[in-house]
Design a protein around this motif. Structure first.
Motif, short mmCIF file in Angstrom:
data_model
loop_
_atom_site.label_atom_id
_atom_site.label_comp_id
_atom_site.label_asym_id
_atom_site.label_seq_id
_atom_site.Cartn_x
_atom_site.Cartn_y
_atom_site.Cartn_z
N TYR A 194 53.53 54.11 55.29
CA TYR A 194 53.01 54.32 53.94
C TYR A 194 53.79 55.38 53.17
N ASP A 198 55.49 50.51 49.75
CA ASP A 198 54.27 50.19 49.03
C ASP A 198 53.41 49.37 49.99
N ALA A 200 50.45 47.88 49.91
CA ALA A 200 49.89 46.60 49.46
C ALA A 200 50.96 45.54 49.37
N ALA A 221 41.32 56.94 48.94
CA ALA A 221 42.18 56.08 48.12
C ALA A 221 42.89 55.03 48.96
N SER A 222 43.22 55.38 50.19
CA SER A 222 43.89 54.43 51.07
C SER A 222 43.01 53.22 51.35
N ARG A 224 40.71 52.07 49.38
CA ARG A 224 40.62 51.28 48.16
C ARG A 224 41.91 50.49 47.90
N THR A 225 43.02 50.96 48.47
CA THR A 225 44.28 50.23 48.34
C THR A 225 44.30 48.98 49.22
#
Length: 307
Positions: A194, A198, A200, A221-222, A224-225
């Motif tokens: 990571y 990227d 995703a 946040a990870s 939610r990614t």
């Protein structure tokens, strides 16, 4: 009297201290053990910081750090079944006894015998990392050939999840920092760094149609990614971040009883749940052991060899 490492009040590393304490007296449903090896987990510093309630057993300060251990039974409290004096055991200190100590008390229903052929060091990693791996993969229930993303694969729980998933013939993709790559790839994980990619985009390139399951160990946040990468949001299971339910996912359903401990031990004996122990510290070096885990600088599992 025996030495222990713990904390005198809630706070950061500055509240930690070594101290001597008498051997605890096992209460109803508890066993006193001589600690051989204690596992180190992120939960330990969260408890010290006062961010997790209900796991201190109402014990006064100073409190001993640590939630899991392997050792030898020295005494039995009332209403303890299935364990005897002298048994080699592993389990959870769910009533606040702590495990970074020469002796401690474990909750008997959450303690099991160490089977012949399994080392104390490996057994000490199973109560948290081992049973969590079993729980999340049972909860997902994916068939052989399915794809699973382990978000935060490099730690003790992440590698345990990945190893067990590979043993179940799942295709495993894992995310982590560069220093976690070697151990993850060694057990068959397709690794995404990571810090350099990227996440995703890299994951979608590997699995264009979406993942059959996602195990999140990073949160925030990870989480939610990666959550949108699942084909079905209900197949996103988080181990630490309960906000996963806001995304349509689920929080892990933990089973910490003797039956699940025994099952984890059998899987470890069969090589299907092989913890990656990357550091073994003496009790005198407990501050460094916990600091490494708290700072996120470790890959795999860290343990403290007490006896």
């Amino acid at each position: 009297m025996g030495q222990a490492w713990g904390f005198g009040r809630y706070g950061g590393p500055e509240v930690q201290e070594f101290f001597d304490r008498p051997d605890p007296v096992p209460g109803r449903g508890e066993v006193l053990i001589r600690v051989g090896v204690a596992g180190v987990n992120p939960l330990d510093h969260l408890l010290r910081s006062g961010l997790v309630d209900g796991l201190d057993g109402g014990r006064p300060f100073p409190r001993v750090l640590g939630m899991e251990a392997a050792g030898t039974v020295l005494a039995l409290g009332e209403d303890v079944n299935g364990l005897q004096l002298g048994d080699p055991v592993f389990g959870f200190a769910l009533t606040g006894g702590g495990t970074y100590a020469e002796t401690t008390v474990l909750s008997a229903p959450n303690t099991a015998r160490i089977p012949e052929g399994l080392s104390a060091a490996v057994a000490a990693t199973l109560p948290v990392a081992g049973t969590t791996a079993v729980d999340v993969l049972d909860q997902l229930g994916l068939p052989a050939g399915a794809t699973v993303l382990v978000n935060g694969v490099g730690g003790g729980v992440g590698l345990a999840v990945a190893r067990l998933a590979v043993g179940r013939e799942l295709r495993v993709i894992g995310t982590g920092s560069a220093g976690k790559r070697e151990h993850a790839e060694a057990i068959g994980v397709r690794f995404i760094d990571y810090t350099a990619e990227d996440v995703a985009a890299a994951a979608r390139e590997l699995v264009p149609d979406g993942f059959d399951g996602i195990v999140d160990l990073a949160g925030g946040a990870s989480l939610r990614t990666v959550a949108p990468l699942a084909r079905d949001p209900r197949t996103v299971i988080a181990v630490g971040d309960m906000s996963v339910t806001d995304l349509g996912g689920r929080f892990v359903e933990r089973r910490v009883d003797r039956e699940n401990l025994e099952r984890s031990a059998r899987l470890a004996l069969d090589g299907l749940l092989a913890p990656v122990i990357t550091a073994v510290h003496p009790l005198s070096d407990a501050p460094a052991a916990l600091a490494a885990v708290e700072n996120g600088h470790t890959s795999g599992k860290v343990v403290i060899k007490v006896a």
